[in-house]
Design a protein around this motif. Structure first.
Motif, PDB file in Angstrom:
ATOM      1  N   ARG A 243       0.840  -1.209   0.000  1.00 27.26           N
ATOM      2  CA  ARG A 243       0.000   0.000   0.000  1.00 27.26           C
ATOM      3  C   ARG A 243       0.871   1.254   0.000  1.00 27.26           C
ATOM      4  N   ASN A 244       0.274   2.381  -0.247  1.00 23.88           N
ATOM      5  CA  ASN A 244       0.935   3.691  -0.210  1.00 23.88           C
ATOM      6  C   ASN A 244       2.166   3.784  -1.098  1.00 23.88           C
ATOM      7  N   LYS A 245       2.069   3.282  -2.319  1.00 20.91           N
ATOM      8  CA  LYS A 245       3.146   3.360  -3.306  1.00 20.91           C
ATOM      9  C   LYS A 245       4.466   2.836  -2.742  1.00 20.91           C
ATOM     10  N   GLN A 246       4.402   1.672  -2.116  1.00 20.32           N
ATOM     11  CA  GLN A 246       5.626   1.099  -1.553  1.00 20.32           C
ATOM     12  C   GLN A 246       5.855  -0.302  -2.102  1.00 20.32           C
TER      13      GLN A 246
ATOM     14  N   PRO B  49       9.696   3.165  -0.710  1.00 19.08           N
ATOM     15  CA  PRO B  49       8.826   3.868  -1.656  1.00 19.08           C
ATOM     16  C   PRO B  49       9.333   3.647  -3.079  1.00 19.08           C
TER      17      PRO B  49
END
Ligand SMILES: Nc1ncnc2c1ncn2[C@@H]1O[C@H](COP(=O)(O)OP(=O)(O)OP(=O)(O)O)[C@@H](O)[C@H]1O
Ligand SMILES: [Mg+2]
Length: 420
Positions: free
Chosen positions: A323-326, A395
């Protein structure tokens, strides 16, 4: 290094002891204030009773000059100069003591205001004092708590709040300055190490170059020496990167891990089966990392895994989008696992359960991932006797189309490749 474990246990006990000490002090302070409040409450009750007695006498008796002035004095000041009270006469008129009446009210408004105050007093937990006014009619006295009593009731809570805020601020300040101090030590030590290694290393490199040109030296031996010198060079570069602001570059994470695992496989037990599972889509394989430092992280995690497996088992590295561009990199081993008690300690500097461990590998790895790469490193899960999964979150650079990706189409299609 059981000694280190003891240090952490001792620190925990010390924290618990401080906490228990704090709770005892607070409990004592609350108990003591409560006792004072009860005593003042009792005294105020006596004051009001005396005030009622004086009022009664004043109403009932034909008094001579001196007695009359004494009673009025009691009524006016001594008997009650702090407890708010309302005297309700048999006719219903309200007369107040120690109640601040807002200025500018006419007689009717004043009575309405006092009536409201009276309702509050009735709903409070003080009783009502009833006395005969001498004409066979009852008068009433209602009262509340004095300002002093109210302040004293809330004082321990305010005191508690101030103490908690003070300790919280002191704790935050101390821990941030401790962290800054630790940072300085790490950076200073790394810089000095890189500096110390630099001179003999450049001399060794020059020697290797010389050996290469001289036919008297065995080529095979020179090649092995060169490999060791290169390894030393890598170590020096790692230290110099830790000691300065490291340069981050766009790299293909799959390729970086694969190349390094190939290198590592040759240096560890052949009974450890390494496999890489790449579930990343093409556009999400680029990360901004410092290769030297990142390899150090992988090395530390993998060496621990190999130790935990006692040289036999399998180590799987899984890469997937999170999630969260990771990007999530999971290092999962089939080793002995980490006990619940030790889970919170493995990232502490100096914590080790190995005979010859320094307890620095994971501390360093966490610092590199979190401080230099804006990522996260943690134990995802661990089970005694079954194994452990360490997870790195990094990231990814979504706009980069595999800037550092030099993989051929064929290699990229083998995303779930397994190597050993
Ligand atoms: N994969 C793992 N499985 C089980 N225990 C582990 C694993 N990784 C780390 N540990 C535990 O965490 C401790 C700390 O690891 P860390 O790498 O920081 O230090 P170390 O390996 O003991 O020493 P060194 O400084 O040489 O790396 C280890 O001693 C071990 O008890
Ligand atoms: Mg280690």
């Amino acid at each position: 290094m059981i000694l280190n474990v003891d240090i952490y246990n001792r620190t925990n006990w010390l924290k618990i002891a401080f906490l228990i000490g704090g709770v005892i002090v607070i409990a004592f302070s609350l108990y003591y204030t409560d006792r004072i409040v009860s005593r003042i409450e009792e005294r105020e009750k006596q004051q009001i009773q005396l005030y009622a007695e004086a009022l009664k006498d004043n109403l009932m008796m034909e008094m001579d000059q001196s007695t009359g002035s004494l009673v009025s004095q009691i009524i006016q000041s001594n008997a009650n100069n702090s407890v708010p009270a309302i005297h309700k006469s048999h006719g219903g008129a309200l007369i107040s003591r120690n109640i601040e009446i807002p200025p500018g009210l006419n007689a009717k408004e004043e009575q309405a205001f006092l009536q409201k105050e009276l309702s509050d007093m009735i709903s409070g937990d003080h009783g009502t004092i009833v006395f005969d006014n001498g004409l066979g009619q009852n008068d009433y006295i209602y009262y509340g708590d004095s300002k002093l009593l109210n302040q004293l009731r809330y004082y321990p809570l305010v005191q508690l709040l101030v103490v908690v805020i003070f300790f919280l601020a002191a704790y935050l300040w101390l821990s941030s300055s401790r962290k800054a101090e630790q940072n300085r030590v790490w950076v200073g030590l790394a810089k000095e190490t890189a500096h110390q290694l630099g001179t003999p290393l450049s001399s060794l490199t020059a020697w290797v170059e010389y050996f290469k040109t001289d036919p008297r030296f065995d080529e095979e031996i020179v090649r092995e020496i060169e490999k060791d010198v290169q390894r030393l060079d890598t170590i020096t570069t790692r230290f110099s990167n830790i000691g300065s602001v490291p340069v981050l570059k766009d790299e293909n994470i799959f390729e970086t891990v694969e190349v390094f695992m190939n290198y590592l496989q040759k240096r560890i037990s052949s009974k450890v089966h390494i496999s890489i599972q790449n579930n990343l889509s093409d556009g999400h394989q680029t990360v901004r990392i410092n290769k030297y430092l990142f390899e150090w992280v992988i090395e530390n995690i993998c060496k621990n895994a190999v130790d935990a497996m006692g040289g036999i088992g399998s180590l799987t590295i899984t890469m997937k989008e999170s999630r969260n561009k990771q990007i999530a990199l999971d290092f999962s081993d089939t080793g002995k696992g980490i006990s619940k008690k030790n889970l919170s300690k493995v990232f502490n500097a100096g914590f080790s359960t190995k005979k010859r461990g320094w307890g620095l590998g994971l501390t360093l790895a966490k610092r590199i991932v979190e401080n230099y790469h804006n990522g996260k490193l943690y134990v995802k899960s661990s089970e005694i006797g079954k194994g452990t999964i360490f997870r790195i979150l990094l990231p990814y650079e979504p706009n980069m189309t595999n800037a550092g990706n030099h993989l051929s189409e064929d290699t990229a299609s083998q995303v779930s490749n397994v190597q050993s």
